[in-house]
Design a protein around this motif. Sequence first.
Motif, short mmCIF file in Angstrom:
data_model
loop_
_atom_site.label_atom_id
_atom_site.label_comp_id
_atom_site.label_asym_id
_atom_site.label_seq_id
_atom_site.Cartn_x
_atom_site.Cartn_y
_atom_site.Cartn_z
N LEU A 136 0.89 -1.29 -0.07
CA LEU A 136 -0.05 0.20 0.11
C LEU A 136 0.82 1.16 0.10
O LEU A 136 0.33 2.32 0.45
N LEU A 137 2.17 1.06 -0.36
CA LEU A 137 2.83 2.35 -0.47
C LEU A 137 2.08 3.26 -1.46
O LEU A 137 1.85 2.87 -2.51
N PRO A 138 2.35 4.68 -1.34
CA PRO A 138 1.83 5.72 -2.35
C PRO A 138 2.55 5.42 -3.61
O PRO A 138 3.75 5.23 -3.57
N LYS A 139 1.89 5.73 -4.39
CA LYS A 139 2.53 5.55 -6.00
C LYS A 139 2.70 7.04 -6.76
O LYS A 139 2.61 7.18 -7.88
N ASP A 140 3.20 8.02 -5.80
CA ASP A 140 3.15 9.23 -6.34
C ASP A 140 4.68 9.36 -6.89
O ASP A 140 5.68 9.18 -6.11
N VAL A 141 4.65 9.98 -8.13
CA VAL A 141 6.13 10.16 -8.62
C VAL A 141 6.07 11.42 -9.45
O VAL A 141 5.14 11.80 -9.93
N LYS A 142 7.07 12.29 -9.12
CA LYS A 142 7.37 13.57 -9.89
C LYS A 142 8.12 13.36 -10.91
O LYS A 142 9.34 12.97 -10.96
N MET B 110 -3.65 3.00 4.18
CA MET B 110 -3.90 2.00 4.68
C MET B 110 -5.22 2.00 5.44
O MET B 110 -6.16 0.88 5.71
N LYS B 111 -5.65 3.26 5.87
CA LYS B 111 -6.85 3.30 6.51
C LYS B 111 -8.14 3.33 5.24
O LYS B 111 -8.98 2.55 5.78
N GLY B 112 -7.65 3.65 4.35
CA GLY B 112 -8.98 3.61 3.12
C GLY B 112 -8.89 2.03 2.74
O GLY B 112 -10.19 1.85 2.50
N PHE B 113 -7.80 1.20 2.78
CA PHE B 113 -8.09 -0.26 2.48
C PHE B 113 -8.87 -0.85 3.36
O PHE B 113 -9.39 -1.66 3.20
N ILE B 114 -8.30 -0.74 4.78
CA ILE B 114 -9.38 -1.38 5.68
C ILE B 114 -10.71 -1.28 5.50
O ILE B 114 -11.62 -1.81 5.60
N LYS B 115 -11.01 0.30 5.37
CA LYS B 115 -12.42 0.75 5.24
C LYS B 115 -13.10 -0.06 3.90
O LYS B 115 -14.46 -0.44 4.07
N TYR B 116 -12.41 0.00 2.94
CA TYR B 116 -12.71 -0.80 1.76
C TYR B 116 -13.29 -2.21 2.04
O TYR B 116 -14.03 -2.74 1.57
#
Length: 317
Positions: free
Chosen positions: A26-32, A57-63
């Motif tokens: 669940l690492l963020p996939k933000d790339v500049k 991680m919170k969003g995944f658990i909620k999902y």
Amino acid sequence: MKIIKKIFSQLILLIITLLILFALLLLPKDVKIERAEDGNYKSAEYIYSFNKHLEEMKGFIKYIATTPNLGMYSYDVTNAELIIQKMKKSLWVIIPALLIAFFGGIAKGIFDYWTKDKKRRLIGKGSTWLFLSVPDLFVIIIIQLSIMALHEWGLTPHISVYGYDSIDNYIICSLFLLIYPFFYVANITYISIKEEEGNDYIRTAKAKGLHSFKILYTHILKNSVPTILSQTNTVTLYVLSNLLIIEKLTDFRGAAFYFYQSIGKGNFYLPGQEAITYPVSSVGFIFCFTIIIFIANTTSNICKTMITPSRKDGFSL
């Protein structure tokens, strides 16, 4: 009480391992991405944000908690259905491979020890050394080519080495999966038995006239079993890590095959659904694989507790 503590410690380790794996997935996939003046690609920089990671991680658990059947994997298959179906399929390959690797490997190790000073040592210890030295991928490819060649020459009936529907596919996958673990357990058994040779209780048993066969099976092997069982984690990890290679080579399409496909794959959404990307099926397969390792370790610990070897300093015949 001791076994309960071991199982509890294994359970804690399981939870920690799962949390680490989930966090990595669940690492963020933000790339500049930086581009040159002409618009061409120049460089890229990964941007990590702890807050963003925590939100993922919170969003995944909620999902997981709010989405029926863990969401859709494809048009007509949910993630839960996919995970259960493919895990059942792969278990029909994994369980026979583990059982034959352990019990067959122990028998092979005993045979290696029994024939170590005889002419048959070439098919005993010699074959074990050979299969541990040669990469099992090479052995698998040779077996596949041999099966096809023998059928082409009319010497054997048709055996399906590719596919996922026939019983041949299950047998072939189990065979390929147990090759290295089988000879690994055989080697561990041979070494652990050989290390018992010089102990006092062996000399005492021989002096009392006990048959070498009885000494080996009744006393030496009993003291060697805990050492052999301690390799359960290694053997299980090897089987699971090799499962993807076997399923790709044979086109078996079990849990490891779909786990590989699910990495980097977003969720499937029907019209009107909110588009949120979570590696649901990947996490589900990882959870199942980790549970298999936990069950194997727990079974090993229970067996080691039940089999109490005689102390070498207090051995009696």
